[in-house]
Design a protein around this motif. Structure first.
Motif, mmCIF file in Angstrom:
data_model
loop_
_atom_site.group_PDB
_atom_site.id
_atom_site.type_symbol
_atom_site.label_atom_id
_atom_site.label_comp_id
_atom_site.label_asym_id
_atom_site.label_seq_id
_atom_site.Cartn_x
_atom_site.Cartn_y
_atom_site.Cartn_z
ATOM 1 N N GLU A 146 -8.040 2.937 -1.582
ATOM 2 C CA GLU A 146 -9.318 2.217 -1.599
ATOM 3 C C GLU A 146 -9.158 0.868 -2.286
ATOM 4 O O GLU A 146 -9.699 -0.154 -1.831
ATOM 5 N N ARG A 156 -7.367 -11.066 3.532
ATOM 6 C CA ARG A 156 -7.655 -11.464 4.914
ATOM 7 C C ARG A 156 -8.739 -12.526 4.979
ATOM 8 O O ARG A 156 -8.755 -13.361 5.887
ATOM 9 N N ASP A 157 -9.655 -12.493 4.008
ATOM 10 C CA ASP A 157 -10.741 -13.479 3.992
ATOM 11 C C ASP A 157 -10.252 -14.873 3.615
ATOM 12 O O ASP A 157 -10.941 -15.862 3.889
ATOM 13 N N ALA A 161 -3.363 -13.441 8.194
ATOM 14 C CA ALA A 161 -2.549 -12.222 8.113
ATOM 15 C C ALA A 161 -1.170 -12.392 8.731
ATOM 16 O O ALA A 161 -0.200 -11.782 8.280
ATOM 17 N N GLU A 218 0.831 -1.206 0.000
ATOM 18 C CA GLU A 218 0.000 0.000 0.000
ATOM 19 C C GLU A 218 0.870 1.263 0.000
ATOM 20 O O GLU A 218 0.594 2.215 -0.738
ATOM 21 N N ALA A 258 -7.187 -1.424 -0.004
ATOM 22 C CA ALA A 258 -7.996 -1.844 1.143
ATOM 23 C C ALA A 258 -8.943 -2.970 0.754
ATOM 24 O O ALA A 258 -9.127 -3.934 1.507
ATOM 25 N N CYS A 259 -9.517 -2.848 -0.438
ATOM 26 C CA CYS A 259 -10.401 -3.905 -0.941
ATOM 27 C C CYS A 259 -9.621 -5.198 -1.150
ATOM 28 O O CYS A 259 -10.058 -6.276 -0.740
ATOM 29 N N SER A 260 -8.445 -5.079 -1.767
ATOM 30 C CA SER A 260 -7.604 -6.256 -2.003
ATOM 31 C C SER A 260 -7.189 -6.894 -0.685
ATOM 32 O O SER A 260 -7.210 -8.115 -0.531
ATOM 33 N N ALA A 261 -6.786 -6.035 0.289
ATOM 34 C CA ALA A 261 -6.326 -6.549 1.579
ATOM 35 C C ALA A 261 -7.442 -7.319 2.282
ATOM 36 O O ALA A 261 -7.189 -8.349 2.920
ATOM 37 N N GLN A 262 -8.687 -6.828 2.155
ATOM 38 C CA GLN A 262 -9.807 -7.530 2.776
ATOM 39 C C GLN A 262 -10.016 -8.893 2.129
ATOM 40 O O GLN A 262 -10.278 -9.888 2.817
ATOM 41 N N MET A 263 -9.871 -8.943 0.803
ATOM 42 C CA MET A 263 -9.977 -10.234 0.108
ATOM 43 C C MET A 263 -8.876 -11.181 0.568
ATOM 44 O O MET A 263 -9.107 -12.374 0.758
#
Length: 240
Positions: free
Chosen positions: A214, A224-225, A229, A102, A217-222
């Motif tokens: 943004e 983390r899912d 981490a 990031e 952040a979207c990629s990081a959430q994917m």
């Protein structure tokens, strides 16, 4: 004796490297023979050979069979590979990798907004169009995704940032593939990439930086899912 030879070898290595850096030995020129260097520095040919070998590993010299020792410049390739190996051999986690990504990408976008040429902007638009067309072909999608960000790094006109991004790109590609396969989807219509590029096209550095944050952040959430981490990078790569 081995310790003394190593010390002498380092001294010779430093002298040769200094001559390469100041242009005494120019790129695509051959060094004097090992015998000549041995006589000049007052050391054994084995010591010279050790010094040359160290500079070969650094990407500054290349042995040419039957011709001699050629001055080259592969230092960027060597540095990129070394950085990538460092990330895989050190205690670095996926979370740290994503934070670093990031930081790099948002600064790249900021610079690109004021430095990208019209040709580079057109090239990035073409890549986005190809991403959209290949959204259901995972291997091509990943290829174009990474290509877009590499093009953005080049548009920043900062060669060190390009080198660092080249180092993380293969690891990022493997992670993206893992996430896409796990989620069964990609970013719908690549809206983040298009928004980033539009800010770059308008010369809006702050906007490009915000859109990139943004996107990441979207990629990081994917990530983390589908990825722990705190798992180390080397452990993750072994799994996928």
């Amino acid at each position: 004796m081995a310790s003394k030879r190593l010390t002498l070898s380092t001294q010779v290595q430093n002298k040769l490297q200094e001559r390469i850096m100041n242009g005494t030995y120019g790129k695509d020129e051959y060094l004097p023979s090992e015998s000549s260097l041995s006589d000049e520095f007052g050391v054994s040919r084995t010591t010279v050979r050790d010094a040359v070998g160290a500079l070969v590993e650094k990407g500054m010299l290349q042995r040419r069979q039957g011709k001699g020792i050629l001055v080259i410049d592969r230092t960027t390739d060597v540095a990129t590979a070394s950085l990538r190996n460092m990330m895989l051999r050190g205690p670095y986690t996926v979370a740290e990798f994503l934070e670093t990504r990031e930081m790099i990408e948002k600064q790249v976008a900021f610079f690109a907004a004021s430095r990208a040429t019209p040709a580079q902007i057109d090239e990035m638009q073409t890549t986005i169009d190809r991403m959209i067309a290949s959204a259901h072909i995972i291997s091509q999608y990943i290829q174009y995704d990474l290509e877009f960000h590499t093009q953005m790094a080049k548009a920043s006109q900062n060669h060190l940032l390009v080198m660092v991004y080249d180092a993380i790109s293969p690891l990022l590609g493997q992670m993206i593939r893992h996430v896409v396969l796990a989620a069964g989807t990609v970013e719908e219509e690549m809206r983040y990439h298009s928004k980033i590029l539009e800010c770059v096209r308008m010369g809006d550095g702050d906007g490009a930086q915000q859109r990139t944050m943004e996107h990441d952040a979207c990629s990081a959430q994917m990530f983390r899912d589908s990825i722990e981490a705190n798992i180390r990078l080397d452990e993750l790569i072994m799994r996928i």
